[in-house]
Design a protein around this motif. Sequence first.
Motif, PDB file in Angstrom:
ATOM      1  N   VAL A  51      24.923  38.283  63.274  1.00 61.11           N
ATOM      2  CA  VAL A  51      26.068  38.245  62.362  1.00 61.11           C
ATOM      3  C   VAL A  51      25.673  38.777  60.982  1.00 61.11           C
ATOM      4  CG1 VAL A  51      27.567  36.640  61.062  1.00 61.11           C
ATOM      5  CG2 VAL A  51      27.353  36.433  63.550  1.00 61.11           C
ATOM      6  N   PHE A  52      24.435  38.567  60.576  1.00 53.88           N
ATOM      7  CA  PHE A  52      23.953  39.046  59.282  1.00 53.88           C
ATOM      8  C   PHE A  52      23.199  40.376  59.388  1.00 53.88           C
ATOM      9  CE2 PHE A  52      24.533  34.503  58.652  1.00 53.88           C
ATOM     10  CZ  PHE A  52      25.272  34.498  57.483  1.00 53.88           C
ATOM     11  N   GLN A  53      22.504  40.595  60.482  1.00 53.54           N
ATOM     12  CA  GLN A  53      21.682  41.799  60.633  1.00 53.54           C
ATOM     13  C   GLN A  53      22.522  43.050  60.791  1.00 53.54           C
ATOM     14  OE1 GLN A  53      21.236  43.382  63.953  1.00 53.54           O
ATOM     15  NE2 GLN A  53      20.067  44.989  62.981  1.00 53.54           N
ATOM     16  N   VAL A  54      23.568  43.000  61.609  1.00 51.94           N
ATOM     17  CA  VAL A  54      24.393  44.185  61.841  1.00 51.94           C
ATOM     18  C   VAL A  54      25.059  44.662  60.545  1.00 51.94           C
ATOM     19  CG1 VAL A  54      26.419  45.071  63.077  1.00 51.94           C
ATOM     20  CG2 VAL A  54      24.666  43.763  64.316  1.00 51.94           C
ATOM     21  N   PRO A  55      25.716  43.787  59.782  1.00 53.66           N
ATOM     22  CA  PRO A  55      26.290  44.264  58.514  1.00 53.66           C
ATOM     23  C   PRO A  55      25.222  44.762  57.532  1.00 53.66           C
ATOM     24  CG  PRO A  55      27.194  42.116  59.074  1.00 53.66           C
ATOM     25  CD  PRO A  55      26.108  42.404  60.061  1.00 53.66           C
ATOM     26  N   ALA A  56      24.052  44.131  57.527  1.00 48.59           N
ATOM     27  CA  ALA A  56      22.975  44.584  56.633  1.00 48.59           C
ATOM     28  C   ALA A  56      22.632  46.037  56.910  1.00 48.59           C
ATOM     29  CB  ALA A  56      21.737  43.699  56.798  1.00 48.59           C
ATOM     30  N   ASN A  57      22.454  46.369  58.184  1.00 48.31           N
ATOM     31  CA  ASN A  57      22.104  47.739  58.538  1.00 48.31           C
ATOM     32  C   ASN A  57      23.259  48.712  58.314  1.00 48.31           C
ATOM     33  OD1 ASN A  57      19.401  47.347  59.169  1.00 48.31           O
ATOM     34  ND2 ASN A  57      19.895  46.673  61.230  1.00 48.31           N
ATOM     35  N   ARG A  58      24.472  48.268  58.556  1.00 48.24           N
ATOM     36  CA  ARG A  58      25.626  49.149  58.319  1.00 48.24           C
ATOM     37  C   ARG A  58      25.799  49.428  56.826  1.00 48.24           C
ATOM     38  NH1 ARG A  58      28.736  50.467  62.471  1.00 48.24           N
ATOM     39  NH2 ARG A  58      30.563  50.857  61.200  1.00 48.24           N
ATOM     40  N   ILE A  59      25.639  48.401  56.000  1.00 48.16           N
ATOM     41  CA  ILE A  59      25.764  48.571  54.545  1.00 48.16           C
ATOM     42  C   ILE A  59      24.631  49.438  54.016  1.00 48.16           C
ATOM     43  CG2 ILE A  59      25.594  47.354  52.323  1.00 48.16           C
ATOM     44  CD1 ILE A  59      27.034  44.982  53.749  1.00 48.16           C
ATOM     45  N   GLY A  60      23.423  49.222  54.519  1.00 41.50           N
ATOM     46  CA  GLY A  60      22.253  49.900  53.980  1.00 41.50           C
ATOM     47  C   GLY A  60      22.027  51.314  54.481  1.00 41.50           C
ATOM     48  N   PHE A  61      22.627  51.689  55.620  1.00 44.04           N
ATOM     49  CA  PHE A  61      22.351  52.985  56.243  1.00 44.04           C
ATOM     50  C   PHE A  61      22.950  54.130  55.441  1.00 44.04           C
ATOM     51  CE2 PHE A  61      23.194  55.920  60.015  1.00 44.04           C
ATOM     52  CZ  PHE A  61      21.912  56.428  60.005  1.00 44.04           C
ATOM     53  N   LEU A  73      16.968  55.404  58.448  1.00 44.27           N
ATOM     54  CA  LEU A  73      16.576  54.465  59.514  1.00 44.27           C
ATOM     55  C   LEU A  73      15.140  53.974  59.370  1.00 44.27           C
ATOM     56  CD1 LEU A  73      18.241  55.936  62.730  1.00 44.27           C
ATOM     57  CD2 LEU A  73      18.824  53.848  61.513  1.00 44.27           C
ATOM     58  N   PHE A  74      14.219  54.859  59.026  1.00 38.70           N
ATOM     59  CA  PHE A  74      12.832  54.440  58.853  1.00 38.70           C
ATOM     60  C   PHE A  74      12.711  53.407  57.734  1.00 38.70           C
ATOM     61  CE2 PHE A  74      11.950  58.508  61.010  1.00 38.70           C
ATOM     62  CZ  PHE A  74      11.099  58.055  61.993  1.00 38.70           C
ATOM     63  N   GLN A  75      13.400  53.650  56.646  1.00 39.63           N
ATOM     64  CA  GLN A  75      13.349  52.724  55.518  1.00 39.63           C
ATOM     65  C   GLN A  75      13.953  51.377  55.892  1.00 39.63           C
ATOM     66  OE1 GLN A  75      15.373  55.269  52.744  1.00 39.63           O
ATOM     67  NE2 GLN A  75      13.459  55.952  51.802  1.00 39.63           N
ATOM     68  N   LEU A  76      15.096  51.390  56.587  1.00 43.93           N
ATOM     69  CA  LEU A  76      15.707  50.128  57.027  1.00 43.93           C
ATOM     70  C   LEU A  76      14.758  49.331  57.911  1.00 43.93           C
ATOM     71  CD1 LEU A  76      19.389  51.109  57.864  1.00 43.93           C
ATOM     72  CD2 LEU A  76      18.654  49.399  56.195  1.00 43.93           C
ATOM     73  N   LYS A  77      14.079  50.024  58.824  1.00 46.14           N
ATOM     74  CA  LYS A  77      13.170  49.332  59.740  1.00 46.14           C
ATOM     75  C   LYS A  77      11.986  48.731  58.999  1.00 46.14           C
ATOM     76  CE  LYS A  77      11.637  47.774  63.551  1.00 46.14           C
ATOM     77  NZ  LYS A  77      12.259  46.549  64.053  1.00 46.14           N
ATOM     78  N   VAL A  78      11.412  49.464  58.071  1.00 43.78           N
ATOM     79  CA  VAL A  78      10.261  48.945  57.327  1.00 43.78           C
ATOM     80  C   VAL A  78      10.691  47.776  56.441  1.00 43.78           C
ATOM     81  CG1 VAL A  78       8.567  49.507  55.542  1.00 43.78           C
ATOM     82  CG2 VAL A  78       8.913  51.044  57.451  1.00 43.78           C
ATOM     83  N   ILE A  79      11.853  47.877  55.813  1.00 43.11           N
ATOM     84  CA  ILE A  79      12.365  46.754  55.014  1.00 43.11           C
ATOM     85  C   ILE A  79      12.522  45.531  55.910  1.00 43.11           C
ATOM     86  CG2 ILE A  79      14.378  45.861  53.770  1.00 43.11           C
ATOM     87  CD1 ILE A  79      14.791  48.766  52.750  1.00 43.11           C
ATOM     88  N   GLN A  80      13.111  45.727  57.090  1.00 44.69           N
ATOM     89  CA  GLN A  80      13.329  44.605  58.006  1.00 44.69           C
ATOM     90  C   GLN A  80      12.011  43.972  58.416  1.00 44.69           C
ATOM     91  OE1 GLN A  80      12.637  44.165  61.544  1.00 44.69           O
ATOM     92  NE2 GLN A  80      13.573  42.169  61.357  1.00 44.69           N
ATOM     93  N   GLU A  81      11.002  44.765  58.688  1.00 43.42           N
ATOM     94  CA  GLU A  81       9.704  44.217  59.107  1.00 43.42           C
ATOM     95  C   GLU A  81       9.047  43.425  57.974  1.00 43.42           C
ATOM     96  OE1 GLU A  81       8.520  44.016  62.078  1.00 43.42           O
ATOM     97  OE2 GLU A  81      10.023  45.315  62.993  1.00 43.42           O
ATOM     98  N   VAL A  82       9.108  43.950  56.775  1.00 39.80           N
ATOM     99  CA  VAL A  82       8.509  43.237  55.637  1.00 39.80           C
ATOM    100  C   VAL A  82       9.266  41.937  55.377  1.00 39.80           C
ATOM    101  CG1 VAL A  82       8.078  43.349  53.150  1.00 39.80           C
ATOM    102  CG2 VAL A  82       7.496  45.297  54.597  1.00 39.80           C
ATOM    103  N   VAL A  83      10.591  41.997  55.409  1.00 42.38           N
ATOM    104  CA  VAL A  83      11.392  40.778  55.234  1.00 42.38           C
ATOM    105  C   VAL A  83      11.074  39.789  56.350  1.00 42.38           C
ATOM    106  CG1 VAL A  83      13.749  39.848  55.315  1.00 42.38           C
ATOM    107  CG2 VAL A  83      13.244  41.843  53.901  1.00 42.38           C
ATOM    108  N   SER A  84      11.005  40.283  57.588  1.00 42.60           N
ATOM    109  CA  SER A  84      10.728  39.421  58.731  1.00 42.60           C
ATOM    110  C   SER A  84       9.387  38.703  58.596  1.00 42.60           C
ATOM    111  CB  SER A  84      10.741  40.259  60.014  1.00 42.60           C
ATOM    112  OG  SER A  84      10.416  39.464  61.122  1.00 42.60           O
ATOM    113  N   LEU A  85       8.354  39.439  58.251  1.00 45.45           N
ATOM    114  CA  LEU A  85       7.032  38.819  58.110  1.00 45.45           C
ATOM    115  C   LEU A  85       6.957  37.883  56.909  1.00 45.45           C
ATOM    116  CD1 LEU A  85       4.765  41.752  59.205  1.00 45.45           C
ATOM    117  CD2 LEU A  85       5.078  39.574  60.365  1.00 45.45           C
TER     118      LEU A  85
END
Length: 122
Positions: free
Chosen positions: A54-64, A73-85
């Motif tokens: 519910v939060f991840q999909v809008p985050a990626n849609r807003i940020g893309f 896409l590469f930047q979104l993925k790296v941001i997600q990994e850093v946030v995740s860790l």
Amino acid sequence: MKSLYTVLLLTISNLFMTFAWYGHLQFKKYAWFSTLGIVGIILISWGLAFFEYVFQVPANRIGFDENGGPFNLFQLKVIQEVVSLTVFTLCAVYVFKTDKLGWNHLVGFALLVAAVYFIFKK
């Protein structure tokens, strides 16, 4: 502003993800949860994972960037990994209290910061 919304939504998403993926490992501390079988635990985890999306999909849609956001896409993925860790580490150390932060974790995080630097470099 879209950058901030993206990171904030990814942070909330990753809180739900951390509890969906790892929270059930803490169930033994609570009598009611400790009696659940694997199917019950999976259903609870799926319920939490719903809110992750519910939060991840809008985050990626807003940020893309192709949707008018600031990130590819590469930047979104790296941001997600850093946030995740980051979220996982804070939860493991301060909420679950199962692990201690060591020097090797800090070195790993420094390497992630380097990854962010290179992914965002034009």
